[in-house]
Design a protein around this motif. Structure first.
Motif, PDB file in Angstrom:
ATOM      1  N   ARG A   6      51.093 -13.368  35.669  1.00 20.96           N
ATOM      2  CA  ARG A   6      51.443 -13.959  36.964  1.00 20.96           C
ATOM      3  C   ARG A   6      52.958 -13.891  37.120  1.00 20.96           C
ATOM      4  NH1 ARG A   6      51.900 -19.188  39.231  1.00 20.96           N
ATOM      5  NH2 ARG A   6      51.712 -20.405  37.321  1.00 20.96           N
ATOM      6  N   SER A   8      56.224 -15.338  39.848  1.00 19.02           N
ATOM      7  CA  SER A   8      56.572 -16.107  41.047  1.00 19.02           C
ATOM      8  C   SER A   8      58.078 -16.085  41.264  1.00 19.02           C
ATOM      9  CB  SER A   8      56.043 -17.540  40.940  1.00 19.02           C
ATOM     10  OG  SER A   8      56.618 -18.176  39.828  1.00 19.02           O
ATOM     11  N   ARG A  10      61.493 -18.072  43.596  1.00 16.78           N
ATOM     12  CA  ARG A  10      61.952 -19.121  44.519  1.00 16.78           C
ATOM     13  C   ARG A  10      63.408 -18.895  44.869  1.00 16.78           C
ATOM     14  NH1 ARG A  10      61.254 -20.869  39.745  1.00 16.78           N
ATOM     15  NH2 ARG A  10      59.126 -21.414  40.198  1.00 16.78           N
ATOM     16  N   ASP A  24      60.072 -16.145  37.866  1.00 13.99           N
ATOM     17  CA  ASP A  24      59.284 -16.604  36.711  1.00 13.99           C
ATOM     18  C   ASP A  24      58.240 -15.542  36.379  1.00 13.99           C
ATOM     19  OD1 ASP A  24      60.608 -18.998  37.080  1.00 13.99           O
ATOM     20  OD2 ASP A  24      58.827 -20.152  37.652  1.00 13.99           O
ATOM     21  N   ARG A  30      55.697 -18.779  29.901  1.00 11.94           N
ATOM     22  CA  ARG A  30      56.573 -18.648  31.069  1.00 11.94           C
ATOM     23  C   ARG A  30      58.017 -18.367  30.667  1.00 11.94           C
ATOM     24  NH1 ARG A  30      58.584 -23.642  34.201  1.00 11.94           N
ATOM     25  NH2 ARG A  30      60.189 -23.339  32.626  1.00 11.94           N
ATOM     26  N   ARG A  32      61.936 -17.528  32.665  1.00 10.25           N
ATOM     27  CA  ARG A  32      62.546 -17.741  33.988  1.00 10.25           C
ATOM     28  C   ARG A  32      63.957 -17.173  33.979  1.00 10.25           C
ATOM     29  NH1 ARG A  32      61.928 -23.662  35.896  1.00 10.25           N
ATOM     30  NH2 ARG A  32      60.061 -22.723  36.795  1.00 10.25           N
ATOM     31  N   LYS A  62      57.045 -11.482  47.205  1.00  7.59           N
ATOM     32  CA  LYS A  62      55.723 -12.112  47.396  1.00  7.59           C
ATOM     33  C   LYS A  62      54.695 -11.119  47.918  1.00  7.59           C
ATOM     34  CE  LYS A  62      56.796 -16.943  47.648  1.00  7.59           C
ATOM     35  NZ  LYS A  62      57.223 -18.074  48.440  1.00  7.59           N
ATOM     36  N   GLY A  66      55.711  -8.715  43.389  1.00  8.97           N
ATOM     37  CA  GLY A  66      55.075  -9.736  42.541  1.00  8.97           C
ATOM     38  C   GLY A  66      53.655  -9.343  42.174  1.00  8.97           C
TER      39      GLY A  66
END
Ligand code: PGA
Ligand code: ZN
Length: 402
Positions: A6, A8, A10, A24, A30, A32, A62, A66
């Motif tokens: 996965r 992500s 921001r 991330d 995880r 980052r 997005k 991703g």
């Protein structure tokens, strides 16, 4: 190695209060990585964000990048970095943003290191990663990083004792001593700090260097190891119509070289970064010929962490060191290629922060992995000390032999 399960993104604040992005990756642990931004950017560096800014990079991530990251093996760093170039499709990452490419690329390296159960410096640098870089700390500033400061962008202290911890504290000591010296020199006047935490005061350029050199000597006596002054002139920022425009004088390129040769002799300058305009390969070569055996001559805006530009500089003797900023070029693979090009030519590398930073500490690991001469990452301020304190931890780990 594991695959990316996965990803992500921001939008977050950088230290100047501007928007940047943070990525991330879950593989499955995880990791980052955020990306920083510059103010005195080189003409040949990757464009940090597309038209539309950080929001546009977030949208592209997005909708496009991703989802496509899912299932990629984190071991394939070079494949990922090639794919980022192809997905962008421009020479300077202007479609997706160099900051987005850098964050994804470095996050993948972090994920691979985590999968290998190793700290990043060890994963990238192997067993030979054990030399600690000298911290180059910005202590007096101006240029694009401050209002009303010196014409020269950065006056730096480079402490050169046996440990990185000792050097980090010696640099901070110089920052403190300068506060006292400046308060005494300008009694009752406000004393400010620029984007990187360096003091901003109404000083002429040579006056600032002389004050720093005096302060370095005082600190040297206290700590008992070399503490030297250095400068990042960011000279492209004040080069117009064929001249370098200081507050009190305008110098031709030839006069600029003579001026810097004299300053180095009079004040014991250890290193000059961007002493001449970013297109002036000949000027860099003339200065290097004159003082390159004694002084580190670093190219930042002239090379932009770009191996092709660096090769041109190496063939003409335009410097003896290169500043390394991953987001100037956009991927870890290309950053490593540039470092390797420098190493083979016997040039030093100095890994660097940007003026608009985050609390990310990845560059501390890169400087150790690359065996760099230096790391330029400020002296004080949380986004700067995040890297300095990580170096102290890495040094401790190396001593413990873990
Ligand atoms: P920047 O400058 O991060 O504002 O581009 C730092 C430097 O010139 O080294
Ligand atoms: Zn610079």
């Amino acid at each position: 190695m594991p695959v990316i399960e996965r990803a992500s993104i921001r939008r977050i604040l950088d230290s100047r209060g501007n928007a940047t992005i943070e990525v991330d990756l879950f593989a499955p642990v995880r990791v980052r990585v955020p990306a920083p931004s510059g103010a005195s950017t080189g003409a040949h560096e990757a464009q940090a964000f597309p038209k539309g800014g950080a929001d546009e990079s977030v949208r592209i991530f997005k909708e496009e990048l991703g989802p496509a990251l899912k299932g990629r093996d984190v071991a394939d760093q070079e494949g990922l970095d090639r794919w980022l170039r192809e997905a962008d499709g421009t020479p300077n990452f202007s479609r997706i943003g160099g900051n987005l490419a850098t964050a994804i690329s470095l996050a993948n390296a972090r994920a691979a290191a985590a999968a290998a159960g190793q700290p990043l410096y060890r994963f990238l640098g192997g067993r030979s990663a054990k030399k600690m870089p000298f911290p180059f700390g910005n202590v007096i500033g101006g240029g694009r990083h401050a209002v009303g400061g010196t014409t020269v962008q950065e006056y730096l202290v480079v402490s050169q004792g046996p440990t990185v911890a000792g050097n980090v504290f010696a640099n901070a000591r110089v920052h403190h001593l300068l506060k006292d010296a400046l308060s005494k020199k300008f009694p009752g006047e406000p004393l400010g700090r620029g984007d990187e935490g360096a003091w901003v005061a109404k000083l002429g350029d040579e006056e600032a260097l002389a004050l720093l050199a005096d302060t370095c000597r005082a600190a040297e006596k206290e700590v008992g190891f070399p503490v030297r002054p250095a400068m990042d002139l960011a000279a492209s920022e004040f080069f117009r119509d064929g001249k370098y425009h200081y507050k009190d004088r305008a110098l031709t390129p030839g006069e600029q070289v003579d001026f810097l040769v004299r300053l180095a002799k009079d004040h014991g300058v250890y290193a000059y970064e961007d002493p001449l305009d970013e297109e002036d390969f000949e000027g860099f070569a003339a200065l290097t010929k004159a003082i390159g055996k004694k002084v580190v001559i670093i190219g930042d805006d002239i090379y932009c962490t770009n191996a092709e530009r660096l090769r041109k500089g190496i063939s003409g003797g335009s410097g003896n060191a290169i500043l390394i900023k991953p987001n100037q070029i956009g991927t870890l693979t290309e950053t490593r290629a540039t470092v390797e090009t420098a190493r083979k030519a016997g040039w030093a590398t100095v890994v660097s922060h940007r003026s608009g930073e985050t609390t990310d500490d990845t560059i501390a690991h890169l400087a150790v992995a690359f065996g760099s001469l230096g790391i330029k990452t400020g002296t004080v301020g949380g986004e700067r000390t995040a890297k300095l304190n990580e170096l102290i931890r890495i040094e401790e780990e190396l001593h413990e032999g873990t």
